[in-house]
Motif scaffolding. Structure first.
Motif, PDB file in Angstrom:
ATOM      1  N   SER A 136       8.560   5.897  -1.045  1.00  0.00           N
ATOM      2  CA  SER A 136       7.706   5.686   0.130  1.00  0.00           C
ATOM      3  C   SER A 136       6.276   6.123  -0.152  1.00  0.00           C
ATOM      4  CB  SER A 136       8.258   6.458   1.335  1.00  0.00           C
ATOM      5  OG  SER A 136       9.544   6.007   1.690  1.00  0.00           O
ATOM      6  N   THR A 139       4.607   3.609  -2.455  1.00  0.00           N
ATOM      7  CA  THR A 139       4.233   2.397  -1.715  1.00  0.00           C
ATOM      8  C   THR A 139       2.933   2.606  -0.955  1.00  0.00           C
ATOM      9  OG1 THR A 139       6.572   1.824  -1.444  1.00  0.00           O
ATOM     10  CG2 THR A 139       5.001   0.717  -0.008  1.00  0.00           C
ATOM     11  N   ILE A 143      -0.821   0.784  -1.483  1.00  0.00           N
ATOM     12  CA  ILE A 143      -1.537   0.203  -0.339  1.00  0.00           C
ATOM     13  C   ILE A 143      -2.936   0.796  -0.225  1.00  0.00           C
ATOM     14  CG2 ILE A 143      -1.592   0.057   2.189  1.00  0.00           C
ATOM     15  CD1 ILE A 143       1.488  -0.097   2.106  1.00  0.00           C
ATOM     16  N   ILE A 157       3.250  -4.660  -3.537  1.00  0.00           N
ATOM     17  CA  ILE A 157       3.577  -3.950  -2.296  1.00  0.00           C
ATOM     18  C   ILE A 157       4.886  -4.473  -1.718  1.00  0.00           C
ATOM     19  CG2 ILE A 157       2.842  -3.553   0.091  1.00  0.00           C
ATOM     20  CD1 ILE A 157      -0.076  -3.609  -0.981  1.00  0.00           C
ATOM     21  N   SER A 158       5.062  -5.791  -1.742  1.00  0.00           N
ATOM     22  CA  SER A 158       6.311  -6.392  -1.247  1.00  0.00           C
ATOM     23  C   SER A 158       7.501  -5.902  -2.071  1.00  0.00           C
ATOM     24  CB  SER A 158       6.224  -7.918  -1.306  1.00  0.00           C
ATOM     25  OG  SER A 158       5.176  -8.399  -0.492  1.00  0.00           O
ATOM     26  N   ILE A 161       8.295  -2.278  -1.130  1.00  0.00           N
ATOM     27  CA  ILE A 161       8.967  -2.202   0.177  1.00  0.00           C
ATOM     28  C   ILE A 161      10.430  -2.612   0.038  1.00  0.00           C
ATOM     29  CG2 ILE A 161       9.065  -3.196   2.501  1.00  0.00           C
ATOM     30  CD1 ILE A 161       6.008  -3.396   2.398  1.00  0.00           C
ATOM     31  N   SER A 164      12.291   0.108  -1.696  1.00  0.00           N
ATOM     32  CA  SER A 164      12.585   1.219  -0.787  1.00  0.00           C
ATOM     33  C   SER A 164      13.907   0.977  -0.067  1.00  0.00           C
ATOM     34  CB  SER A 164      11.457   1.396   0.233  1.00  0.00           C
ATOM     35  OG  SER A 164      10.228   1.670  -0.399  1.00  0.00           O
ATOM     36  N   GLY A 165      14.114  -0.275   0.342  1.00  0.00           N
ATOM     37  CA  GLY A 165      15.371  -0.615   1.004  1.00  0.00           C
ATOM     38  C   GLY A 165      16.566  -0.475   0.085  1.00  0.00           C
ATOM     39  N   ALA A 186      11.686   9.107   4.330  1.00  0.00           N
ATOM     40  CA  ALA A 186      10.596   8.142   4.527  1.00  0.00           C
ATOM     41  C   ALA A 186       9.418   8.798   5.247  1.00  0.00           C
ATOM     42  CB  ALA A 186      11.101   6.936   5.317  1.00  0.00           C
ATOM     43  N   ILE A 190       5.641   9.193   3.734  1.00  0.00           N
ATOM     44  CA  ILE A 190       4.589   8.373   4.339  1.00  0.00           C
ATOM     45  C   ILE A 190       3.528   9.195   5.062  1.00  0.00           C
ATOM     46  CG2 ILE A 190       4.156   6.662   6.156  1.00  0.00           C
ATOM     47  CD1 ILE A 190       6.889   5.423   5.418  1.00  0.00           C
TER      48      ILE A 190
END
Length: 205
Positions: A136, A139, A143, A157-158, A161, A164-165, A186, A190
């Motif tokens: 997280s 990411t 960004i 970035i995609s 993400i 992360s999942g 998370a 973040i």
């Protein structure tokens, strides 16, 4: 799917995240630094955030202070994480004082805040997913660099993400974390990064 999730879990080991962030940063900004500066900073990050923690981990295991490979027990996590926090502090206070790398400085400061939060939650008997926290924070760092240098990294970035999942799923499938510890991971990754944006990123936009 289970094997793919496990692969992402290994690829995004928390000890590798700082190395990924540093490599990404210098790939974007290599034209602003001399090669010897890049090598020196990268080596310092590699030693203090990856090689030394791994060496200390095996030392603690040999001494019987750690018994599980993945630091599953809350009590076993405290001392290694405290040592890691000290190593991050050394990196921030001394290594980044030699060269002007504010983006990396604030990223690692955010990581230190995240580790401090994890330690506090451990004292409150709450376990947090370090894997999810790490991916997280990475990411959010990508960004921030994308925004700072006005360079779109939409695919990266995609991918992060999506990663992360997969990482979160792998921790749940392995039954090493609960949904709550994933969520807190998370948040821990973040929030510090976003909060520090108001110091170094927002003023220049």
């Amino acid at each position: 799917m289970k094997r793919l999730s496990l692969l992402f879990s290994y690829a995004f080991n928390p000890l590798l995240i700082p190395v990924y962030a540093t490599l990404f940063y210098f790939l974007v900004t290599m034209n602003y630094f001399h090669k010897h500066e890049i090598y020196l900073v990268f080596l310092q990050v590699l030693i203090l955030t990856t090689l030394l923690p791994i060496s200390l981990f095996y030392l603690l295991r040999s001494l019987g202070l750690i018994r599980t490979k993945m630091l599953l027990d809350r009590k076993e996590r405290r001392f290694p994480l405290a040592i890691y926090a000290v190593l991050l502090l050394i990196l921030i206070k001394h290594s980044f004082s030699t060269f002007v790398v504010p983006e990396l400085y604030y990223y690692f400061l955010g990581s230190l805040i995240s580790i401090a939060f994890v330690l506090i939650m451990l004292l409150l008997r709450q376990k947090i997913s370090l894997h999810v926290m790490g991916v997280s924070s990475l990411t959010l760092f990508v960004i921030s660099i994308s925004t700072y240098y006005h360079t779109p990294f939409l695919y990266l970035i995609s991918f992060l993400i999506l990663s992360s999942g997969f990482v979160a799923s792998s921790r749940l499938q392995a039954k090493e974390h609960t949904t709550n510890s994933i969520f807190l991971g998370a948040i821990a990754g973040i929030v510090p990064q976003v909060a520090l944006w108001f110091i170094w990123l927002v003023p220049v936009l």
